[in-house]
Scaffold this motif. Structure first.
Motif, PDB file in Angstrom:
ATOM      1  N   LEU A 119       0.774  -1.213  -0.017  1.00 38.77           N
ATOM      2  CA  LEU A 119       0.116  -0.088  -0.029  1.00 38.77           C
ATOM      3  C   LEU A 119       0.850   1.288   0.190  1.00 38.77           C
ATOM      4  O   LEU A 119       0.382   2.226  -0.551  1.00 38.77           O
ATOM      5  CB  LEU A 119      -0.959  -0.088   1.201  1.00 38.77           C
ATOM      6  N   GLN A 120       2.018   1.302   0.542  1.00 41.04           N
ATOM      7  CA  GLN A 120       3.149   2.594   0.675  1.00 41.04           C
ATOM      8  C   GLN A 120       4.074   2.281  -0.289  1.00 41.04           C
ATOM      9  O   GLN A 120       5.239   2.533   0.148  1.00 41.04           O
ATOM     10  CB  GLN A 120       3.298   2.784   2.075  1.00 41.04           C
ATOM     11  N   GLU A 121       4.022   1.380  -1.312  1.00 39.56           N
ATOM     12  CA  GLU A 121       5.210   1.081  -2.176  1.00 39.56           C
ATOM     13  C   GLU A 121       6.229   2.514  -2.532  1.00 39.56           C
ATOM     14  O   GLU A 121       7.318   2.383  -2.410  1.00 39.56           O
ATOM     15  CB  GLU A 121       4.688   0.526  -3.287  1.00 39.56           C
ATOM     16  N   GLN A 122       5.306   3.728  -3.102  1.00 41.27           N
ATOM     17  CA  GLN A 122       6.282   4.550  -3.332  1.00 41.27           C
ATOM     18  C   GLN A 122       7.119   5.101  -2.122  1.00 41.27           C
ATOM     19  O   GLN A 122       8.408   5.591  -2.488  1.00 41.27           O
ATOM     20  CB  GLN A 122       5.314   5.698  -4.102  1.00 41.27           C
ATOM     21  N   GLN A 123       6.478   5.366  -1.056  1.00 44.00           N
ATOM     22  CA  GLN A 123       7.103   5.871   0.015  1.00 44.00           C
ATOM     23  C   GLN A 123       8.383   4.825   0.270  1.00 44.00           C
ATOM     24  O   GLN A 123       9.419   5.396   0.625  1.00 44.00           O
ATOM     25  CB  GLN A 123       6.051   6.022   1.106  1.00 44.00           C
ATOM     26  N   VAL A 124       8.017   3.697   0.477  1.00 43.15           N
ATOM     27  CA  VAL A 124       9.163   2.772   1.117  1.00 43.15           C
ATOM     28  C   VAL A 124      10.393   2.620  -0.129  1.00 43.15           C
ATOM     29  O   VAL A 124      11.417   2.835   0.243  1.00 43.15           O
ATOM     30  CB  VAL A 124       8.563   1.260   1.370  1.00 43.15           C
ATOM     31  N   ASN A 125      10.148   2.604  -1.385  1.00 45.84           N
ATOM     32  CA  ASN A 125      10.923   2.679  -2.503  1.00 45.84           C
ATOM     33  C   ASN A 125      11.697   4.056  -2.144  1.00 45.84           C
ATOM     34  O   ASN A 125      13.062   3.959  -2.456  1.00 45.84           O
ATOM     35  CB  ASN A 125      10.348   2.546  -3.739  1.00 45.84           C
ATOM     36  N   LYS A 126      11.007   5.273  -1.880  1.00 48.50           N
ATOM     37  CA  LYS A 126      11.900   6.368  -1.913  1.00 48.50           C
ATOM     38  C   LYS A 126      12.700   6.303  -0.605  1.00 48.50           C
ATOM     39  O   LYS A 126      13.993   6.854  -0.822  1.00 48.50           O
ATOM     40  CB  LYS A 126      10.757   7.620  -1.614  1.00 48.50           C
ATOM     41  N   GLN A 127      12.600   5.969   0.434  1.00 47.54           N
ATOM     42  CA  GLN A 127      13.323   5.570   1.481  1.00 47.54           C
ATOM     43  C   GLN A 127      14.534   4.853   1.130  1.00 47.54           C
ATOM     44  O   GLN A 127      15.478   5.248   1.348  1.00 47.54           O
ATOM     45  CB  GLN A 127      12.480   5.144   2.803  1.00 47.54           C
ATOM     46  N   LEU A 128      14.241   3.773   0.428  1.00 42.95           N
ATOM     47  CA  LEU A 128      15.362   2.696   0.241  1.00 42.95           C
ATOM     48  C   LEU A 128      16.314   3.398  -0.790  1.00 42.95           C
ATOM     49  O   LEU A 128      17.448   2.784  -0.703  1.00 42.95           O
ATOM     50  CB  LEU A 128      14.767   1.322  -0.281  1.00 42.95           C
ATOM     51  N   ALA A 129      15.796   4.243  -1.596  1.00 39.73           N
ATOM     52  CA  ALA A 129      16.667   4.785  -2.805  1.00 39.73           C
ATOM     53  C   ALA A 129      17.442   5.919  -2.275  1.00 39.73           C
ATOM     54  O   ALA A 129      18.488   6.406  -2.819  1.00 39.73           O
ATOM     55  CB  ALA A 129      15.932   5.331  -3.706  1.00 39.73           C
ATOM     56  N   ASP A 130      16.989   6.484  -0.960  1.00 37.52           N
ATOM     57  CA  ASP A 130      17.697   7.719  -0.514  1.00 37.52           C
ATOM     58  C   ASP A 130      18.813   7.227   0.282  1.00 37.52           C
ATOM     59  O   ASP A 130      18.853   6.892   1.567  1.00 37.52           O
ATOM     60  CB  ASP A 130      16.724   8.462   0.588  1.00 37.52           C
ATOM     61  N   LYS A 131      20.213   7.502   0.003  1.00 39.78           N
ATOM     62  CA  LYS A 131      21.474   7.031   0.479  1.00 39.78           C
ATOM     63  C   LYS A 131      21.615   7.487   1.851  1.00 39.78           C
ATOM     64  O   LYS A 131      22.352   6.923   2.829  1.00 39.78           O
ATOM     65  CB  LYS A 131      22.512   7.344  -0.453  1.00 39.78           C
ATOM     66  N   GLU A 132      21.362   9.004   2.106  1.00 34.96           N
ATOM     67  CA  GLU A 132      21.397   9.572   3.410  1.00 34.96           C
ATOM     68  C   GLU A 132      20.539   8.881   4.402  1.00 34.96           C
ATOM     69  O   GLU A 132      20.829   8.855   5.527  1.00 34.96           O
ATOM     70  CB  GLU A 132      20.982  11.080   3.388  1.00 34.96           C
ATOM     71  N   ARG A 133      19.414   8.748   4.264  1.00 37.05           N
ATOM     72  CA  ARG A 133      18.511   7.708   4.898  1.00 37.05           C
ATOM     73  C   ARG A 133      18.713   6.524   5.333  1.00 37.05           C
ATOM     74  O   ARG A 133      18.671   6.023   6.466  1.00 37.05           O
ATOM     75  CB  ARG A 133      16.963   7.878   4.282  1.00 37.05           C
ATOM     76  N   VAL A 134      19.162   5.960   4.543  1.00 34.51           N
ATOM     77  CA  VAL A 134      19.950   4.378   4.578  1.00 34.51           C
ATOM     78  C   VAL A 134      20.947   4.565   5.599  1.00 34.51           C
ATOM     79  O   VAL A 134      21.222   3.623   6.433  1.00 34.51           O
ATOM     80  CB  VAL A 134      20.351   3.889   3.394  1.00 34.51           C
ATOM     81  N   ALA A 135      22.219   5.427   5.137  1.00 38.45           N
ATOM     82  CA  ALA A 135      23.128   5.515   6.230  1.00 38.45           C
ATOM     83  C   ALA A 135      22.666   6.228   7.497  1.00 38.45           C
ATOM     84  O   ALA A 135      23.139   5.506   8.594  1.00 38.45           O
ATOM     85  CB  ALA A 135      24.121   6.804   5.449  1.00 38.45           C
ATOM     86  N   ALA A 136      21.502   6.851   7.717  1.00 36.14           N
ATOM     87  CA  ALA A 136      21.147   7.367   8.923  1.00 36.14           C
ATOM     88  C   ALA A 136      20.825   6.285   9.707  1.00 36.14           C
ATOM     89  O   ALA A 136      20.769   5.908  10.927  1.00 36.14           O
ATOM     90  CB  ALA A 136      20.326   8.345   8.845  1.00 36.14           C
ATOM     91  N   ALA A 137      19.801   5.361   8.975  1.00 35.05           N
ATOM     92  CA  ALA A 137      19.168   4.316   9.456  1.00 35.05           C
ATOM     93  C   ALA A 137      20.341   3.317  10.139  1.00 35.05           C
ATOM     94  O   ALA A 137      20.190   2.616  11.316  1.00 35.05           O
ATOM     95  CB  ALA A 137      18.252   3.520   8.475  1.00 35.05           C
ATOM     96  N   LEU A 138      21.336   3.120   9.329  1.00 36.73           N
ATOM     97  CA  LEU A 138      22.415   2.027   9.682  1.00 36.73           C
ATOM     98  C   LEU A 138      23.450   2.501  10.986  1.00 36.73           C
ATOM     99  O   LEU A 138      24.332   2.013  11.440  1.00 36.73           O
ATOM    100  CB  LEU A 138      23.256   1.817   8.646  1.00 36.73           C
ATOM    101  N   GLU A 139      23.106   3.962  11.397  1.00 36.27           N
ATOM    102  CA  GLU A 139      23.928   4.574  12.481  1.00 36.27           C
ATOM    103  C   GLU A 139      23.120   4.351  13.518  1.00 36.27           C
ATOM    104  O   GLU A 139      23.464   4.711  14.845  1.00 36.27           O
ATOM    105  CB  GLU A 139      24.066   5.884  12.233  1.00 36.27           C
ATOM    106  N   ASN A 140      21.608   3.936  13.596  1.00 40.26           N
ATOM    107  CA  ASN A 140      20.869   3.723  14.847  1.00 40.26           C
ATOM    108  C   ASN A 140      21.097   2.383  15.194  1.00 40.26           C
ATOM    109  O   ASN A 140      20.983   1.332  14.603  1.00 40.26           O
ATOM    110  CB  ASN A 140      19.283   3.878  14.238  1.00 40.26           C
TER     111      ASN A 140
END
Length: 158
Positions: A119-140
């Motif tokens: 249901l939230q395909e576009q939002q999830v794909n956008k998060q996974l494609a954002d290198k800065e968000r991925v890097a921030a998530a991996l710092e948590n």
């Protein structure tokens, strides 16, 4: 959460082309292919069903992994077990991290939800494609602990 997921049997490698003797040599650097990429990620554990792999839940399928060795491109589609899966971003993050750890940095890694399956395909794909968000998530630390738990094989991180 999908309390009663359908569990699929692990696919055997017998239908795949046999590796040449040169490819089986550990000292020989050979080109990656989509089947080898699938083998890298097939055993990632589902965050909601820790005793099941993404392959067993049919979240990952070999046919949804493509790569272009020349262009250095790897693309993985994954299919959540239910359209409202709350762990979709976490699953995508696990797949992305496993590939980042396993492949040379020259590869561009693209991980997305299979179109029309969430249901939230576009939002999830956008998060996974954002290198800065991925890097921030991996710092948590707490999030990274969950990701590492999904990537564990037996007692070692795969």
């Amino acid at each position: 959460m999908n309390a009663n997921p359908v569990v699929f049997e692990r696919r055997e490698e017998e239908g795949r082309q046999k590796k040449s003797l040169e490819e089986e040599e550990e000292d020989v650097i050979d080109a990656q292919d989509a089947a080898e990429i699938f083998d890298l990620i097939r055993d990632i554990k589902d965050p909601e069903h820790e005793d099941l792999t993404l392959e067993q839940l049919n979240v990952l399928q070999e046919g949804n992994v493509t790569m272009d060795e020349e262009k250095g491109y790897v693309h993985v589609y994954f299919t959540p077990t239910v359209p409202h899966c709350s762990a979709s971003t976490l699953i995508g993050l696990c797949i992305r991290l496993k590939l980042m750890q396993s492949l040379p940095p020259r590869y561009k890694i693209d991980v997305k939800i299979t179109p029309g399956t969430h249901l939230q395909e576009q939002q999830v794909n956008k998060q996974l494609a954002d290198k800065e968000r991925v890097a921030a998530a991996l710092e948590n630390k707490s999030l990274l602990d969950v990701v590492h738990k999904c990537l564990m094989e037996g007692n070692r991180i795969s």
